[in-house]
Design an enzyme around this catalytic site. Structure first.
Site, PDB file in Angstrom:
ATOM      1  N   ASP A 163      44.120 -40.725 -28.599  1.00  0.00           N
ATOM      2  CA  ASP A 163      43.762 -39.359 -28.968  1.00  0.00           C
ATOM      3  C   ASP A 163      44.835 -38.405 -28.449  1.00  0.00           C
ATOM      4  O   ASP A 163      45.122 -38.388 -27.256  1.00  0.00           O
ATOM      5  CB  ASP A 163      42.405 -39.012 -28.365  1.00  0.00           C
TER       6      ASP A 163
ATOM      7  N   PHE B 172      45.256 -46.893 -41.499  1.00  0.00           N
ATOM      8  CA  PHE B 172      45.416 -45.459 -41.276  1.00  0.00           C
ATOM      9  C   PHE B 172      46.890 -45.067 -41.347  1.00  0.00           C
ATOM     10  O   PHE B 172      47.257 -44.046 -41.909  1.00  0.00           O
ATOM     11  CB  PHE B 172      44.829 -45.080 -39.913  1.00  0.00           C
TER      12      PHE B 172
END
Length: 249
Positions: A152, A229
């Site tokens: 993140d 992704f």
């Protein structure tokens, strides 16, 4: 976008950072466990396969030769998300032992289910805070490669303290790597790539492996599988930055 992540980055890969660990200030939560429905296969992995391939911090310091029943190249991946990349690596490299760390239950369950279906014996899993695993379970100098892919980025400046890549974390990684071992990072958030390069670059005992023409970054190595992704992001013209550092001291 509603999430502060790029659209091709796995949200589950954020589940590797913990507020309660000694390397972070008390009260700061640096990961979010996202709710998600657990499928039948994932439940099977968590219930039936976990006793064979799952590990707990409470198990204490591991003798990795005993754990795997052999001496081999050892790779630890922090934040494997739904596990596709790690499964591919473990299946492609049976001569290498892999330890995955992830807090997201559906991802852990899926990884375990796939590992069992493919008959993999060179993979173990922690559903724990990565910092606790590194500090309490993995002996100094026991890892040949540490992988941190797409953590993140916490892009807002007020949240930068939540980023897992901090000086103390990098020093902990260095201590767990064998001399000559590699710390491989990847992100699709360019400001975080710059943060990574600066933070690791300032840690004594690491040498950047990039050529002068691309430094501090390296082209995506063939051994790092392309995630769905990342593939989606490439089609949209998004960049990905890989950094590989070698422990020299």
């Amino acid at each position: 976008m509603t999430d502060a992540r790029s659209p091709h980055q796995s949200p589950e890969s954020a589940g590797t950072e913990n507020a309660g660990a000694p390397l972070h200030r008390p009260g700061i939560k640096s990961y979010v466990i996202r709710a998600g429905r657990t499928t039948q296969a994932q439940t099977r992995g968590l219930m039936n396969i976990w006793p064979r391939l799952g590990l707990n911090v409470a198990d204490g310091l591991q003798d990795l030769d005993t754990l795997f029943g052999r001496r081999a190249h050892r790779v630890v991946e922090i934040g494997f998300g739904m596990g596709g990349s790690l499964i591919e690596q473990a299946e492609t490299h049976p001569e290498t032992d892999f330890i995955g760390i992830e807090v997201h239950a559906p991802g852990v369950g899926k990884l375990l289910d796939e590992a069992d279906k493919r008959g993999l014996t060179n993979l173990r899993v922690y559903r724990e805070d990565a910092l606790a695993v590194l500090e309490q379970c993995l002996p100094p100098g026991s890892i040949d490669t540490l992988q941190l892919f797409f953590p993140d980025p916490w892009p807002k400046k007020k949240h930068h303290k939540r980023r897992i890549v901090q000086p103390a974390f990098v020093e902990l990684i260095r201590s767990r790597l064998a001399i000559g071992g590699h710390f491989h990072l990847a992100t699709d958030w360019e400001p975080y790539a710059e943060w990574m390069a600066e933070t690791v670059g300032q840690t004594p005992g690491f040498a950047n492996t990039a050529d002068a023409s691309t430094a501090p970054y390296v082209p995506r190595p063939a051994f790092r599988p392309l995630t769905k992704f990342e593939a989606r992001g490439e089609k949209l013209g998004h960049g990905v930055w890989d950094l590989i550092y070698r422990r020299v001291d």
